[in-house]
Write a protein that holds these residues in place. Structure first.
Motif, PDB file in Angstrom:
ATOM      1  N   VAL A   1       0.867  -1.186   0.000  1.00 23.05           N
ATOM      2  CA  VAL A   1       0.000   0.000   0.000  1.00 23.05           C
ATOM      3  C   VAL A   1       0.902   1.234   0.000  1.00 23.05           C
ATOM      4  O   VAL A   1       1.780   1.371   0.857  1.00 23.05           O
TER       5      VAL A   1
ATOM      6  N   HIS B   1      -1.579  -1.251  -3.945  1.00 20.39           N
ATOM      7  CA  HIS B   1      -2.666  -0.267  -3.898  1.00 20.39           C
ATOM      8  C   HIS B   1      -2.046   1.124  -3.830  1.00 20.39           C
ATOM      9  O   HIS B   1      -1.238   1.399  -2.930  1.00 20.39           O
TER      10      HIS B   1
ATOM     11  N   ALA C   1      -4.909   1.552   5.191  1.00 24.48           N
ATOM     12  CA  ALA C   1      -4.192   0.315   4.838  1.00 24.48           C
ATOM     13  C   ALA C   1      -4.881  -0.893   5.461  1.00 24.48           C
ATOM     14  O   ALA C   1      -4.977  -1.963   4.845  1.00 24.48           O
TER      15      ALA C   1
ATOM     16  N   ALA D   1      -8.430   4.224  -4.044  1.00 27.02           N
ATOM     17  CA  ALA D   1      -7.202   3.447  -4.270  1.00 27.02           C
ATOM     18  C   ALA D   1      -7.239   2.784  -5.643  1.00 27.02           C
ATOM     19  O   ALA D   1      -8.250   2.221  -6.044  1.00 27.02           O
TER      20      ALA D   1
ATOM     21  N   THR E   1      -5.421  -0.144  -8.050  1.00 24.25           N
ATOM     22  CA  THR E   1      -4.656  -1.373  -7.811  1.00 24.25           C
ATOM     23  C   THR E   1      -3.862  -1.763  -9.042  1.00 24.25           C
ATOM     24  O   THR E   1      -4.384  -1.744 -10.147  1.00 24.25           O
TER      25      THR E   1
END
Ligand code: ATP
Ligand code: MG
Length: 413
Positions: free
Chosen positions: A208, A241, A273, A383, A385
């Motif tokens: 993350v 992420h 997170a 977020a 990915t």
């Protein structure tokens, strides 16, 4: 003609301690090895009692296969070996093959029997094969303590392995044997090392990263991509992420005093997170914090960060100093990437002298002025990915290979 096949023999140590989970650990190690070398040519990977063998008959690049094993966690050591039958005649022929073209002033034979019904003891074998070498190389003396060449002989019930040198692997536990963790990765030196240390303890790591694009350039994202790419060589498939954090930081700036901002940022990062971790079944968070390294890493402030999380926060570097961490990063080849310049998102809107001893009450009072739940939701929803694989193009892992059937070992005479 005695059959003789090239192979790599892999030993592991810690796995042998894990009695109950042993088959699972070994299967994981076997799968990881197969994946790590899968693009280099045809390799059959299978388990024998106490070791894993990679069959390299017709393989174009045995050394390259072995080099990949330098990055497979759980591997204690590797050797390029000759695999042959377990008769004395076959062993002599294999020893001949191993010493062919080698010059050595001294040597020793180190024989081990994996089963005790073999007609010769290890000592007998050492003597027999030692005498055999000396008949051909009368100039080479036996030296048990400082031999220029050590020839290992491992005798199993139906076959034997002979090899000249053993190279240490990374040790640890196979990635994927200890569950998943979510690592907070910055572009810095520490967090990639922390993530790697958890891989070495058998964890699969989800990454993350918080960035401040468009308030800052995207340099940190590019660095983190490179870092995750490098670390994926150890776990074959990674998810990253990317969380836009600039907007969240702007909100914090409006209501949190400068000296407390870093801790409030960290607490928000940890909550975001954690939500992302839970989506992937990760059971803990990992950071690259090391006690006392910067103001946000005092015991007081670490406690404030912990209080924001429900999942455990693992800090594998907590007792390491910068020099040790940097040395490790150099070995991992992440240092050169981390050293590239970038603007860390936490340097945005942060004073030169942040508070080192925030109390829970102080932090709670500042966070009361924020809509923490909404900020966390914003971060999680925004977020993006990305995925990374190794070898490149090999795709997800272990999803695809987990169902792969095991290949039976070839029978040797
Ligand atoms: P690093 O070298 O890992 O950046 P650091 O010594 O610079 O560490 P800090 O910047 O205080 O330390 O960060 C402490 C930890 O917080 C980092 O190791 C990392 O786990 C996490 N962290 C900091 N910034 C970020 C970020 N932008 N994205 C994700 N995690 C971060
Ligand atoms: Mg940093």
């Amino acid at each position: 003609m005695i059959p003789r096949r090239p192979c790599v023999i892999v030993h592991y140590h810690e796995i042998s301690l894990k009695r109950g989970n042993r088959p699972l650990f070994l299967r994981r190690l076997q799968e990881n090895i197969a994946r790590a070398v899968g693009d280099l040519g045809p390799v059959r990977v299978h388990q024998l009692p106490g070791r894993i063998v990679l069959d390299l008959a017709d393989h174009p690049a045995p050394e390259a296969v072995r080099a990949r094993l330098d990055r497979v966690c759980g591997v204690a050591n590797t050797a390029l070996a000759v695999r042959t039958g377990s008769s004395l005649e076959a062993l002599r022929a294999a020893v001949d093959h191993v010493i062919e073209g080698l010059a050595f002033p001294s040597f020793r034979i180190t024989a081990r029997r994996a089963f005790k019904t073999f007609p010769l003891t290890s000592t007998d074998l050492n003597r027999e094969l030692g005498a055999h070498v000396q008949r051909q190389r009368p100039e080479a003396r036996v030296d048990l303590h400082h031999a220029a060449l050590e020839i290992h002989v491992e005798v199993l019930p139906h076959e034997a392995f002979v090899y000249p040198d053993r190279r240490p692997g990374p040790g640890g536990l196979p990635v994927g044997s200890a569950g998943t963790v979510a690592a907070l990765i910055s572009g810095g030196i520490d967090s990639p090392v922390a993530a790697w240390r958890m891989m070495k303890r058998g964890c699969r790591v989800l990454f993350v990263h918080f960035h401040s694009v468009p308030y800052l350039p995207d340099a940190s994202i590019r660095k983190v991509r490179e870092l995750v790419g490098r670390l994926t060589q150890w776990q074959y498939f990674s998810r990253l992420h990317l969380v836009p954090f600039g907007e969240i930081q702007r909100e914090v700036v409006l209501s949190v005093s400068p000296m407390a901002r870093v801790v409030v940022y960290r607490r928000l990062m940890v909550r975001i997170a954690q939500a992302l971790a839970r989506q992937s079944g990760a059971l803990a968070l990992v950071t690259g914090e090391s006690l006392g390294q910067v103001a946000s890493q005092t015991l007081h402030n670490l406690a404030r960060i912990d209080e924001a999380a429900e999942l455990p926060i693992l800090r594998p570097l907590i007792g390491m100093d910068k020099l040790e961490i940097t040395d490790q990063a150099r070995v991992l080849e992440t240092l050169e990437i981390s050293n590239e310049p970038d603007a860390d998102c936490c340097t945005l809107f942060v004073p030169a002298h942040p508070a080192t001893r925030l109390t829970l009450e102080e932090v709670a009072a500042m966070e009361a002025r924020l809509d923490v739940a909404a900020l966390v939701r914003t971060g999680v929803e925004a977020a993006a990915t990305e995925t990374f694989d190794f070898p490149e193009g090999a795709g997800p892992f272990p999803e695809r290979t987990a169902k792969r059937e095991r290949v039976a070992p070839p029978q040797l005479g």
